[in-house]
Design a protein around this motif. Structure first.
Motif, short mmCIF file in Angstrom:
data_model
loop_
_atom_site.label_atom_id
_atom_site.label_comp_id
_atom_site.label_asym_id
_atom_site.label_seq_id
_atom_site.Cartn_x
_atom_site.Cartn_y
_atom_site.Cartn_z
N THR A 296 6.34 6.40 9.06
CA THR A 296 7.60 6.48 8.35
C THR A 296 7.35 6.24 6.86
O THR A 296 6.28 5.81 6.46
CB THR A 296 8.59 5.43 8.87
N ARG A 297 8.37 6.51 6.05
CA ARG A 297 8.23 6.26 4.61
C ARG A 297 8.02 4.77 4.34
O ARG A 297 7.26 4.40 3.45
CB ARG A 297 9.47 6.77 3.88
N GLU A 298 8.68 3.92 5.12
CA GLU A 298 8.51 2.47 4.94
C GLU A 298 7.07 2.06 5.23
O GLU A 298 6.46 1.29 4.47
CB GLU A 298 9.45 1.71 5.89
N ILE A 299 6.51 2.57 6.31
CA ILE A 299 5.12 2.26 6.65
C ILE A 299 4.19 2.75 5.56
O ILE A 299 3.25 2.04 5.16
CB ILE A 299 4.75 2.89 8.01
N LEU A 300 4.44 3.95 5.06
CA LEU A 300 3.57 4.50 4.02
C LEU A 300 3.65 3.67 2.74
O LEU A 300 2.61 3.35 2.14
CB LEU A 300 3.96 5.95 3.72
N ASN A 301 4.85 3.30 2.31
CA ASN A 301 4.99 2.50 1.08
C ASN A 301 4.30 1.14 1.21
O ASN A 301 3.65 0.67 0.27
CB ASN A 301 6.47 2.30 0.76
N THR A 302 4.42 0.53 2.38
CA THR A 302 3.76 -0.77 2.61
C THR A 302 2.25 -0.61 2.58
O THR A 302 1.53 -1.43 1.98
CB THR A 302 4.19 -1.36 3.97
#
Length: 310
Positions: A296-302
């Motif tokens: 997900t975008r959240e996983i990628l940003n983290t």
């Protein structure tokens, strides 16, 4: 009458006496050097004892306050270190750099992680500039073949500021050789951090605490002729992830790659970001937070924030 045999015996006796006398004189002359050698060995052992500590993790009682959110945010990293067999297909070293101001709880955080990940021994090298201590630490870690051990290197940034090249080479070798083992977790701490430095390139995972001192900026202009290669690297690791069952959700695959390329400075960072995405996605499925292996975008940003600092 002259007795040749008696003369020979007398000469032999005299020669032996001279040899004994010479040996005594030589021993006396060498005594200061011998004493200096023994003193050097003793001082070396004292330096190692002061620089190195090996203790049982279950005897640690770290005091950690105000970091509950941080601990929750690294649950996937903790799970990976606690159950390495579940993540064995993910090719990333077990090394983490914690960056934060002095007295911000970096060592307590490391000890807390040691307990949370089920480590049994904590080997701390207080002076990573001491070659003897580094060699002893490597020997200790290797001796724990069936125990889970954390190698802790406090203030490693000082070593990179003040040590000579030989000591740094030995330090690099210690980290790389130990972090490849599934039963070992390497954690170092630093007060100051410079992006794209030797220290940055040595640690694939970075955790920046509030107030962390970052010198300079990470992003630099990537030469035009290198950009296509970097794009190909991003696509390669994404395809490798897809082959293992991971999928991109909430964005297109080109968007996923472009977000990585906007921050990563070299192929190693691209690989680390994708593998951290895989780690988080696998953890979410293991904990039933997600039913599929998804980026997900959240996983990628983290994941980007753990690799690219500054």
């Amino acid at each position: 009458m002259f007795d040749p045999a008696a003369g020979s015996d007398t000469a032999l006796l005299f020669t032996e006496q001279l040899l004994v006398f010479a040996t005594i004189i030589g021993s006396v002359a060498a005594l200061p050097s011998f004493i200096e050698f023994i003193s050097g060995v003793r001082k070396r052992k004292e330096r190692i004892d002061l620089s190195l500590e090996d203790e049982a993790v279950d005897q640690l009682h770290p005091r950690l306050a105000g970091m509950d959110d941080l601990l929750k945010s690294i649950e996937d990293l903790v799970d990976r270190a606690r159950f390495p067999a579940a993540y064995q297909d993910l090719k990333i070293g077990n090394e983490v750099l914690i960056i934060g101001p002095s007295q911000s709880g970096k060592k307590s955080l490391a000890q807390t992680i040691a307990k949370a990940t089920g480590m049994e021994r904590l080997v701390t090298v207080y002076n990573p500039r001491d070659s003897d201590a580094l060699a002893k630490a490597k020997s200790l870690v290797r001796s724990y073949k069936r125990k889970k051990v954390m190698l802790l290197l406090p203030r490693i940034d000082l070593a990179y500021k003040e040590s000579d090249r030989e000591a740094l080479t030995q330090l690099d070798a210690l980290i790389e050789s130990t972090s490849e083992r599934q039963n070992v977790l390497v954690i170092a701490t630093a007060v100051s951090f410079e992006p794209d430095s030797d220290l940055d390139n040595l640690f694939g995972i970075k955790l920046a605490l509030p107030g962390a001192e970052v010198i300079g900026v990470n992003r630099r202009e990537i030469p035009a002729d290198v950009q296509p290669m970097m794009a190909e690297v991003a696509r390669f690791y994404l395809e490798e992830g897809k082959r293992r069952g991971f999928e991109v959700h909430g964005m297109t695959e080109p968007e996923f790659c472009n977000l990585i390329l906007a921050e990563a400075m070299n192929p190693a960072e691209v690989e680390d970001i994708v593998v951290l995405c895989e780690t988080a996605a696998l953890f979410r499925r293991r904990t039933k937070e997600a039913s599929e292996l998804v980026f997900t975008r959240e996983i990628l940003n983290t994941s980007i924030a753990r690799v690219v600092i500054g």
